[in-house]
Design a protein around this motif. Structure first.
Motif, PDB file in Angstrom:
ATOM      1  N   ASN A   1       7.797   4.640   0.125  1.00  0.00           N
ATOM      2  CA  ASN A   1       7.251   3.315  -0.167  1.00  0.00           C
ATOM      3  C   ASN A   1       6.461   3.362  -1.479  1.00  0.00           C
ATOM      4  O   ASN A   1       5.237   3.412  -1.485  1.00  0.00           O
ATOM      5  CB  ASN A   1       6.336   2.849   0.979  1.00  0.00           C
ATOM      6  CG  ASN A   1       7.090   2.747   2.293  1.00  0.00           C
ATOM      7  OD1 ASN A   1       8.209   2.236   2.322  1.00  0.00           O
ATOM      8  ND2 ASN A   1       6.488   3.239   3.357  1.00  0.00           N
TER       9      ASN A   1
ATOM     10  N   ARG B   1       5.753   1.708  -5.357  1.00  0.00           N
ATOM     11  CA  ARG B   1       5.842   0.494  -6.163  1.00  0.00           C
ATOM     12  C   ARG B   1       5.611   0.857  -7.632  1.00  0.00           C
ATOM     13  O   ARG B   1       4.616   1.470  -7.989  1.00  0.00           O
ATOM     14  CB  ARG B   1       4.814  -0.531  -5.697  1.00  0.00           C
ATOM     15  CG  ARG B   1       5.137  -1.105  -4.325  1.00  0.00           C
ATOM     16  CD  ARG B   1       3.977  -1.914  -3.761  1.00  0.00           C
ATOM     17  NE  ARG B   1       3.683  -3.091  -4.558  1.00  0.00           N
ATOM     18  CZ  ARG B   1       2.718  -3.962  -4.249  1.00  0.00           C
ATOM     19  NH1 ARG B   1       1.958  -3.767  -3.170  1.00  0.00           N
ATOM     20  NH2 ARG B   1       2.505  -5.008  -5.018  1.00  0.00           N
TER      21      ARG B   1
ATOM     22  N   GLN C   1       2.037   5.119   1.075  1.00  0.00           N
ATOM     23  CA  GLN C   1       2.436   4.231  -0.014  1.00  0.00           C
ATOM     24  C   GLN C   1       2.054   4.861  -1.352  1.00  0.00           C
ATOM     25  O   GLN C   1       1.141   5.686  -1.417  1.00  0.00           O
ATOM     26  CB  GLN C   1       1.742   2.871   0.116  1.00  0.00           C
ATOM     27  CG  GLN C   1       2.034   2.151   1.424  1.00  0.00           C
ATOM     28  CD  GLN C   1       1.256   0.855   1.536  1.00  0.00           C
ATOM     29  OE1 GLN C   1       1.628  -0.166   0.959  1.00  0.00           O
ATOM     30  NE2 GLN C   1       0.173   0.892   2.294  1.00  0.00           N
TER      31      GLN C   1
END
Length: 476
Positions: free
Chosen positions: A340, A342, A317
Motif C-alpha cells: 500500500n 502512494r 502504508q
C-alpha cells in the motif's frame, strides 16, 4: 671565429631540439592541454571540485591525431570520447557516490525526473565534448605532423624518468583525484576500492546483512511493538560538523518542544551514500552491492520490518512524493511488504516543490496524518521525504530563514545552510501537525537516509560522511 666552429656539439643539440621540439609543437601542446582540461579547471574555480590538473590519458592518444589519416582521426575521436566520458564519471564520484559503472548507468534512467541543476551539468558536459572535438579536429590538427610522434615520445620519456612520481595515486581517493598530473588507469590499478568501478561491476544486488543495524529495529521492539508507528526516512538529514553545539540540537528541536511529545532517544547511526541503501538499511537491516534492486532475489526481504508487522496484523502504508518509477520502487516495494504505497500524484495536494520534482512534504504530511488517524487497529506508516533533496532549493524554504546564511559559520557553506533550513522547516511542519492533533498515541522515528551531498559549496566537509542523526519520540 664563428660560434658554429667552436661549439659544434651544442649547435647540433640545438638543431635537434629545434627540429623535434619546434615552437609549433609547444603551441599545439598548450592549446590541446587547454581544451582537454579547461572545463575542469573552470569547475575547480566555480564549483571547488577536485581533479588532476592534467589527465595523462589525453596525452597518450595524441599519436592518432599526429598521423592525420582519416581512419586515425576517426579512431582518435572515438577514443577521446571514451576518455572524456570516463573523466566525467570519475569527476562526478566526488559529488554522487556510486560503486560501479553498471550502477551509474541504471541511475541515468531516472534523469528525466532529475532537478534542473543536474540537467544543466549534463548539457554543459555534452556541449563541451562536441565543442572540444570540433576545435581539435577542425583547427588544432592543422598544427600536427607525423614527426611530432617522436617529439611526444621524447617528451614523455623525459617526463617519466625525471618528473612522474605516482603523485596521482598518492593524492587521490575513491571519490576524487588531485595533483598536477595523473592517470586514471594508474589510480584504478593501485587503489583496490576502484577495481569494481573500472570493470562492469555487479549486476544483481546480492543482499546481505548490514553489520551496524538500522535505527528502526534498534528503537522499536519488534517483539512488543507499539500500536501505531510512523517511520520517516528523512532525505539528506546529516550531522553538521563546523559548529559549537548550537546548530544540530536546534534542527529537530520543534519536534521535542511539544507538551504531549516524549523524547525516547536521539543520536547517530552509520549509513551509506544513497537513499535506497538507506531504505534497505532501515527497513530490512540489509545492504547491497548494487542499487539494481529490481533483479532480486528477494528471499532476504522476508526479514524486513513491514513484512514482520503485516504478519502481526498491522496495516502497512507508505508515502513518497516522487514517482513510483524512481529506482523502480513500484517493483520491489511490495517484496518489502509495502504493497500500500502512494507516490506522486496520488495525494490530496500535488503542488510540486523545486529541490526534487515531486509533491511537497509540507502538504504530504496532512495525508500521512489522515492515514494514521483513519487506521482503526495497529498501523505502520513509512514516509520517505523528498524536499530536502540536493540541491536544497531556496524556493522551497517558506518564510524567513531559521539559520542566517550570512553568518561566518556558513561562509563557503551556502548549500549546507539551505539544507539545514529545509530540515528545520520539515521538523516544524511535522511538529505543527502534531500540535493540530495528528499522530496521537504514535511512536515516531525519524532518521537520515544518507549524509547530505554537497556540490557547489567551497567546503565539502559540512556534514559527517558515514553517519546520520535520528530521533525517536512518542506522541501521547
Amino acid at each position: 671565429m664563428s660560434f658554429d666552429k667552436n661549439f659544434p656539439t651544442i649547435i647540433k643539440i640545438a638543431n635537434l631540439l629545434k627540429y623535434y621540439f619546434p615552437l609549433r609543437f609547444w603551441i599545439f601542446l598548450l592549446l590541446y592541454l587547454l581544451i582537454t582540461n579547461g572545463l575542469f579547471w573552470l569547475a575547480h574555480i566555480f564549483v571547488y571540485s577536485e581533479r588532476y590538473i592534467i589527465v595523462l590519458e589525453y596525452i597518450w592518444i595524441l599519436p592518432l591525431l599526429f598521423l592525420r589519416r582519416r581512419w586515425s582521426l576517426v579512431l582518435f575521436a572515438l577514443v577521446y570520447t571514451v576518455v572524456y566520458i570516463f573523466d566525467i564519471l570519475y569527476w562526478i564520484k566526488q559529488f554522487y557516490h556510486y560503486d560501479n559503472i553498471v550502477e551509474f548507468i541504471e541511475i541515468l534512467r531516472f534523469i528525466p525526473h532529475a532537478p534542473k541543476l543536474y540537467w544543466l551539468f549534463i548539457t554543459v558536459f555534452v556541449l563541451y565534448l562536441a565543442i572540444s572535438l570540433f576545435l581539435i579536429l577542425k583547427y588544432i590538427v592543422r598544427l600536427c605532423s607525423g614527426r611530432m610522434i617522436w617529439s611526444l615520445g621524447l617528451l614523455y620519456l623525459i617526463f617519466a624518468v625525471f618528473f612522474f612520481d605516482y603523485r596521482g595515486v598518492n593524492l587521490s581517493n575513491r571519490y576524487q583525484t588531485s595533483g598536477w598530473w595523473g592517470s586514471y588507469y594508474e589510480t584504478i590499478q593501485n587503489l583496490k576500492f576502484n577495481h569494481e568501478f573500472f570493470w562492469r561491476g555487479t549486476v544483481k544486488p546480492e543482499f546481505y546483512d548490514w553489520p551496524h543495524g538500522g535505527v528502526l529495529q534498534k528503537q522499536i521492539d519488534m517483539q512488543n511493538p507499539p500500536k501505531k508507528i510512523l517511520f520517516i526516512l528523512n532525505e539528506s538529514w546529516g550531522t553538521f560538523i563546523p559548529e559549537h553545539g548550537a546548530v544540530n540540537p536546534s534542527v529537530d528541536a520543534p519536534l521535542i518542544n511539544i507538551p504531549n511529545v516524549q523524547l525516547i532517544a536521539q543520536g547517530e547511526n552509520p549509513a551509506l551514500h544513497s537513499t535506497i541503501m538507506g531504505e534497505l538499511r532501515e527497513l530490512c537491516d540489509l545492504k547491497a552491492k548494487s542499487s539494481n534492486f529490481i533483479l532480486g532475489p528477494f528471499d532476504k526481504f522476508k526479514q524486513c520490518v513491514p513484512v514482520h508487522l503485516q504478519k502481526e496484523g498491522y496495516l502497512v502504508q507508505a508515502f513518497h512524493g516522487s514517482y513510483s518509477k524512481m529506482y523502480d520502487r513500484k517493483d520491489w516495494y511490495p517484496h518489502m511488504g509495502l504493497q500500500n504505497a502512494r507516490f506522486f500524484p496520488q495525494f490530496s495536494n500535488i503542488k510540486q516543490c523545486h529541490s526534487f520534482p515531486g509533491a511537497c512534504d509540507y502538504n504530504i504530511v496532512h495525508d500521512v496524518s489522515a492515514a494514521n488517524k483513519a487506521a482503526q487497529g495497529k498501523s505502520f506508516i513509512y514516509w520517505l521525504t523528498l524536499d530536502t533533496h540536493h540541491p536544497y532549493s531556496e524556493k522551497d524554504i517558506l518564510g524567513n530563514y531559521t539559520y542566517d546564511c550570512k553568518q561566518p559559520i556558513f561562509d563557503g557553506r551556502q548549500e549546507a545552510c539551505r539544507n539545514l533550513n529545509l530540515q528545520h522547516q520539515f521538523f516544524t511542519v511535522l511538529a505543527n501537525e502534531i500540535k493540530a492533533g495528528g499522530f496521537k498515541d504514535t511512536d515516531i522515528v525519524v532518521v537520515g537516509d544518507h549524509s547530505p551531498p554537497i556540490m557547489l559549496d567551497k567546503y565539502k566537509d559540512s556534514f559527517k560522511e558515514d553517519s546520520v542523526p535520528f530521533i525517536h519520540v512518542r506522541v501521547h
